[in-house]
Design an enzyme around this catalytic site. Structure first.
Site, mmCIF file in Angstrom:
data_model
loop_
_atom_site.group_PDB
_atom_site.id
_atom_site.type_symbol
_atom_site.label_atom_id
_atom_site.label_comp_id
_atom_site.label_asym_id
_atom_site.label_seq_id
_atom_site.Cartn_x
_atom_site.Cartn_y
_atom_site.Cartn_z
ATOM 1 N N ASP A 532 0.839 -1.198 0.000
ATOM 2 C CA ASP A 532 0.000 0.000 0.000
ATOM 3 C C ASP A 532 0.870 1.241 0.000
ATOM 4 O OD1 ASP A 532 0.549 0.751 2.908
ATOM 5 O OD2 ASP A 532 -0.289 -1.248 3.173
ATOM 6 N N GLU A 612 22.319 -22.205 -18.907
ATOM 7 C CA GLU A 612 21.419 -21.308 -18.165
ATOM 8 C C GLU A 612 22.201 -20.166 -17.513
ATOM 9 O OE1 GLU A 612 17.782 -24.209 -16.693
ATOM 10 O OE2 GLU A 612 19.753 -24.456 -15.764
#
Ligand code: GLA
Length: 726
Positions: A532, A612
């Protein structure tokens, strides 16, 4: 002048660049709301209608005028007791038990700059960037004074609201409800967009038409919650991303809240946002004051995209603070999904070595480094380093990590305590529990009573002790349960404890950033359970979700993007099969999705193949190239992943010259139809070069029809296009 008072008509007009907000005190002293919408001049009181309406009563001092009723008039701050039977913004009980309240205009002040709120987060601005309006209302009988605060930030089309209530009378009163903002609309039909969810599935998008009756979202969990984000959007039914009128309300608060929207008997719409009424009851003795947290309002006539961009700029530039608010974040590796509790100093160092080799910039040691903490059943509250587990003092480990060229960060959960901890054994009364009752446990832990200063002081001291042991440049501030058993031994009224708890958290954070101004704090509450604008005042970034699955994240980040800037969204590449969903997605897809946030990794790099690892190295280089555009650019949603097969979004630089467009195929079918990536925000009449293929496109065509995405097999493919204006 953003704020104008016209003393001939007693009208207050708040102008932003593209919008106008207007109210008026009428001859009786009632403060009526007249208008909020596209920028306009003139007095809008002609919009008011008056009629003798059955069962809509009339204030006594209107005499025989049966056409004047608070039940039908649009109001700025409606109170219970005035004859308005709709949802009130404030409810007060007087000492004699009566609910009477009758707020009338007294005075007002207009000044340059933006007001602040003591002890609470609030939008801030330079003196020349904002103006403040304070309107004082008073109940002539009880002496209760309500000061309505308005902050106007014209450039952002943002208006903030807050309320200060003061008992200027001689008797005690009790506040049962104090909302921070009310918006009354005389006419029009609206949809309501809100963001619901659950742990690991936060901020799911929902759009429903507002009908008669109240539509309510809120949290009674003591935190703003995974379940409903404290943000609501009201839109006209035909409003889209690019066209139409819409309004946002974002609560700058991290505790329980409520937001109600609904249509009344005369088809007028009212929206209210503020503190949760549940377990709220605030006594005010004569001379005492109560301040309600702030609501950020914004209005856009150019659709939801612009509305979100207004909120992004407001939060990024006027809510987040400190050196990190606009800085590109370091690429981090977090140990949580890499090792969970199963690590020692050597493992952390191995992760750091591999991270450094691949270009990662910060190593974060997550949960498990303190007290007795090898699982989540013990140790919270004992914030001292487990040197046995680390094999050496924390300072030494940090030196080694810094020696690799990496910054170091660490995890805390200051607000909670395990019963199996020294802290709880010494101070069982510091946990929120109800006398004589067994508390509700959550993740086998209790919540500390942060409404008490001695509790906050003690934990603060412990935290500082750790932070002073070495060069700690980041902390992840976690909070892993909802509040129950909200009873405090603080000596204050129990109806004030939930809010005092949040004030205690804010006080702690304020002290922390004052003492360590360079510290980068990431908020977290089981992922995005306290995502928030209030937290963002202290922590410029919040871990978006405990769900790191790239596909789920597209939806979670889509919902989040309506109210919050990308710079606030913690997002990491994790391992496959994903730990939360078991889904396997390509590494490229995880990268593209994590780059719609603050990029990082959350996996054991040592387990990656050489191929990777090479890809990770390339990803980090790419990120560093794109990061300024991603965090400073304008953000556009290109699709709605809840209805479209493709999830797509875009970043455009302020001058419109640089564009990064991203897309992920959420579904795969045989004999696929082509998907087109239709861009936004480019400069009309200009050409754009796709820097990968060298192809040159017409900007208008890219915005009109778009670019066909490759027709490839394989699930969840991701695409990224980087264009530069020619
Ligand atoms: C919460 C956080 C996770 C991790 C764990 C540690 O769930 O959201 O990222 O830090 O706590 O216990």
């Amino acid at each position: 002048m953003a704020i104008i008072f016209d003393d001939k008509t007693n009208t207050f007009t708040l102008h932003t660049e593209r919008t106008t907000y207007q109210m008026q005190t009428d001859p009786y002293g009632f403060l009526l709301h007249l208008y909020y919408g596209r920028r306009t001049d003139g007095v809008m009181d002609y919009l008011l209608t008056f009629a003798d309406r059955g069962f809509s009563g009339n204030p006594y001092d209107t005499g025989n005028d049966r056409a004047y009723s608070m039940d039908a008039l649009p109001q700025e701050y409606p109170c219970r007791g005035s004859g308005d039977f709709r949802n009130p913004a404030i409810e007060v009980v007087n000492e004699d038990g009566s609910y009477g309240c009758d707020l009338r205009y007294q005075s007002h002040i207009i000044r340059d700059g933006k007001y602040g709120l003591e002890g609470l987060p609030a939008v801030y601005a330079q003196k020349e960037e904002a103006q403040t309006l304070e309107i004082l209302l008073e109940d002539p009988v009880s002496g209760l004074q309500v000061c309505l605060l308005y902050g106007v930030l014209p450039e952002l089309d943002v208006i903030t609201r807050s309320v200060r209530v003061r008992n200027a009378g001689t008797q005690k009163v009790r506040l049962l409800k104090v909302q921070s903002a009310c918006l009354d609309f005389l006419t029009g039909k609206y949809d309501c967009i809100s963001f619901y969810g659950r742990h690991a599935m936060e901020r799911q998008y929902q759009r429903v038409p507002l009908l008669h009756g109240d539509f309510r979202i809120g949290s009674r969990r003591g935190t703003s919650s995974h379940q409903y984000n404290p943000m609501m959007i009201l839109t006209e039914p035909d409003t889209t991303e690019d066209f139409g009128t819409c309004y946002a309300l974002s609560f700058v608060y991290s505790g329980g809240f409520q937001c109600d929207a609904g249509m009344d008997q005369y088809n007028q719409t009212r929206v209210l946002m503020g503190l949760s009424q549940e377990q709220f009851s605030w006594p005010l003795k004569p001379g005492e004051e109560f301040t309600a947290p702030e609501v950020i309002l914004s209005c856009s006539r150019d659709g939801l995209g612009r509305l979100s961009q207004n909120l992004h700029s407001c939060i990024r530039r006027h809510v987040c603070r400190g050196i990190w608010k606009e800085a590109v974040r370091p690429v981090l590796l977090n140990s949580w999904e890499a090792a969970y509790f199963d690590f020692d100093g050597e493992k952390i160092l191995c992760l750091a070595e591999e991270a450094a080799a691949l270009g990662v910039e910060m190593l974060v040691m997550d949960d498990g480094w303190f007290g007795k903490r090898d699982d989540d059943n013990s140790g919270l509250g004992d914030w001292f380093v487990n040197e046995q587990k680390l094999g050496e003092p924390l300072g030494k480990l940090i030196e080694k990590i810094n020696g690799l060229g990496l910054k170091f960060g660490i995890w805390f959960e200051p607000e909670c305590v395990n019963e199996d901890s020294n802290l709880y054994r010494e101070h069982p009364d510091w946990a929120l529990t109800v006398p004589g009752r067994k508390p509700v446990r959550g993740r086998n832990q209790l919540v500390l009573d942060f409404s008490r200063k001695e509790v906050v002081d003690h934990i603060f001291e412990q935290l500082c002790n750790v932070l002073d042991q070495g060069n700690i440049e980041y902390i992840k501030w976690d909070m892993n349960r909802s509040l129950t058993d909200v009873f405090s031994r603080c000596g204050e009224d129990q109806g004030t404890v939930s809010h005092r708890y949040v004030l205690g958290v804010y006080d702690f954070l304020e002290r922390l950033i004052a003492r360590y101004p360079k510290l980068f704090i990431e908020g977290c509450s089981g992922g995005g359970g306290r995502f928030d604008a209030g937290m963002l005042y202290y922590t410029p970034q919040i871990w978006c979700s405990d769900n790191t699955d790239a596909l789920d994240r597209i939806k979670i980040q889509y919902g989040t993007s309506f109210g919050y800037p990308v710079s606030a969204v913690g997002s990491h590449v994790s391992a496959v099969p994903n730990h939360q969903t078991g889904r396997v997605t390509p590494l490229k897809t995880r990268e593209v999705v994590a780059m719609a946030g603050t990029f990082g990794y959350e996996l054991d790099l040592l387990k990656l193949s050489e191929e990777e690892k090479a890809e990770v190295r390339r990803q980090i280089q790419d990120y560093k190239h794109y990061a300024p555009l991603i965090s400073n650019g304008r953000y556009y949603r290109l699709t709605n992943p809840f209805v479209d097969e493709i999830g797509a979004w875009e970043f455009v630089s302020g001058d419109g010259r640089e564009v990064l467009a991203c897309a992920v195929m959420q579904e795969i079918h045989g004999n696929m139809t082509a998907g087109y990536l239709r861009l936004k925000g480019l400069t009309s009449g200009k050409k754009y070069e796709d820097l990968q293929s060298g192809k040159i496109y017409d900007g208008d065509a890219l915005m009109e029809v778009g670019l066909p995405l490759p027709l490839e097999t394989g699930a969840y493919q991701a695409y990224r296009y980087y264009f530069r204006q020619v």
